[in-house]
Design a protein around this motif. Structure first.
Motif: not given
Ligand code: AMP
Ligand code: MG
Length: 347
Positions: A138-149, A229-235
């Motif tokens: 999956p994307s290499a971020n903590r769950s809920g955070r914006p994906s790392p670029t 379903r989950h809160k996502h990508y949030a700053p």
């Protein structure tokens, strides 16, 4: 645990493949965003991905392969998958097909389907080739955070939790892959990305988009793509989308954001740029540039202690649909209709 940052040269790839082979985790660049990988056949290693990210157990992962042959190891290939993979692999397209028993259930969070993607990024490809097995990532971020670029984003989120990050520079696309259900006759977009419904229809004859793409799921409602379903990508800042004509949006922002040092306004170039008293941040010239910059800007806002972010909505066409899908979720569906707002605040 010490987190090592390595260049993706021969030694870096060798070390990463060695770690993955022995059940470890490695973050690596792809053309969409950075991924956090484990050997797909190693249940404990895959479980460690969920642990490191704090990812809900019902949110399935994508298995990364080199191409069609690798995908056929993991799932029941379909004629539609063949058409789509032939047209768009390697690239930012994830295909959902039926999972083969050889794939541990944890990879697809208990679903009987599996998500598969052949990335085009040379480092991701070199890593999969060196391993000789598919990599669940999956994307290499903590769950809920914006994906790392960038590798630095991964470090910010996962330092001390994973042993190795391969630094391949900034991700080219900047948004996660398009996820398509390819079990049937017609492609069904579950998560929009840079490969648009129009592009899919061009090769498949038609294309559907799940209505959950731009809508908030109701309590207990079935989610075709569980991640939605989950809160996502949030700053950390509170984010609000503002929809409407340029002038109407401008009036909303002059009411809510003017003169506030802790508030950013994101919009495409030319739309609001010269509005006095707003801290304007450019999303670029078009939706493609916005996709590339969005997560980067959200993380930059956090670094600068921004408390409030307003984003002028993009038209949900082409790549704009993907950008709006992420923004709607990053805002928790906090969306202002500019015309209505201005009517209510009219004096
Ligand atoms: P990430 O790589 O963090 O963006 O997460 C992968 C995403 O792919 C998940 O959040 C789901 O939305 C989607 N996905 C993965 N596997 C499946 C599946 N079997 N069925 C539907 N969607 C899936
Ligand atoms: Mg993710």
């Amino acid at each position: 645990m010490q987190t090592e940052l390595m260049r993706p040269d021969e030694l870096g790839i060798f070390m990463a493949a060695d770690l993955l082979r022995s059940g470890g985790l490695v973050a690596f660049p792809t053309e969409t965003v950075y991924g956090l990988g484990a050997k797909v056949y190693n249940e404990a290693a895959v479980a460690a991905i969920f642990e490191a990210k704090g990812r809900p157990a019902d949110n399935p992962l994508i298995a990364h392969v080199l191409g069609i042959t690798g995908a056929q190891e993991c799932g029941e290939w379909t004629p539609l998958a063949q058409i789509l993979a032939s047209a768009f692999w390697p690239g930012p397209l994830t295909l959902i097909i039926r999972r083969k028993p050889i794939i541990p259930r944890i990879v697809s969070a208990g679903l009987d389907t599996i998500a598969l993607r052949a990335p085009s990024h040379p480092v991701a490809r070199a890593l999969i080739a060196a391993c000789g097995f598919p990599i669940a990532a999956p994307s290499a971020n903590r769950s809920g955070r914006p994906s790392p670029t960038t590798a630095a984003h991964v470090m910010d989120d996962l330092a001390g939790r994973i042993p190795l990050i391969l630094d391949g520079g900034p991700s080219e696309v900047g948004l996660e892959s398009t996820v398509v259900d390819a079990t049937g006759m017609c492609p069904l977009v579950l998560r929009p990305g840079s490969i648009t419904p129009q592009m899919l229809a061009t090769v498949a004859g038609e294309c559907q988009v799940a209505d959950s793409v731009m809508r908030q799921l109701q309590e207990g409602e079935y989610a075709p793509s569980p991640g939605m379903r989950h809160k996502h990508y949030a700053p950390m800042a509170r984010l609000t989308l503002v929809e409407g004509e340029d002038e109407a949006v401008k009036r909303v922002l002059l009411t809510l954001a003017k003169g506030r040092a802790d508030t950013w306004v994101l919009a495409l170039d030319g739309e609001l740029r010269h509005t006095e008293g707003l801290r304007f941040k450019s999303l670029g010239r078009d939706a493609g540039e916005a996709a590339h910059r969005l997560f980067y800007l959200l993380r930059q806002a956090d670094e600068e202690g921004v408390q409030r972010i307003f984003v002028k909505a993009l038209s949900p066409e082409g790549v704009g649909l993907a950008v709006m899908n992420r923004l709607a979720r990053a805002s928790g569906f906090d969306i202002i209709q500019a015309a209505e707002f201005n009517n209510q605040h009219h004096h």
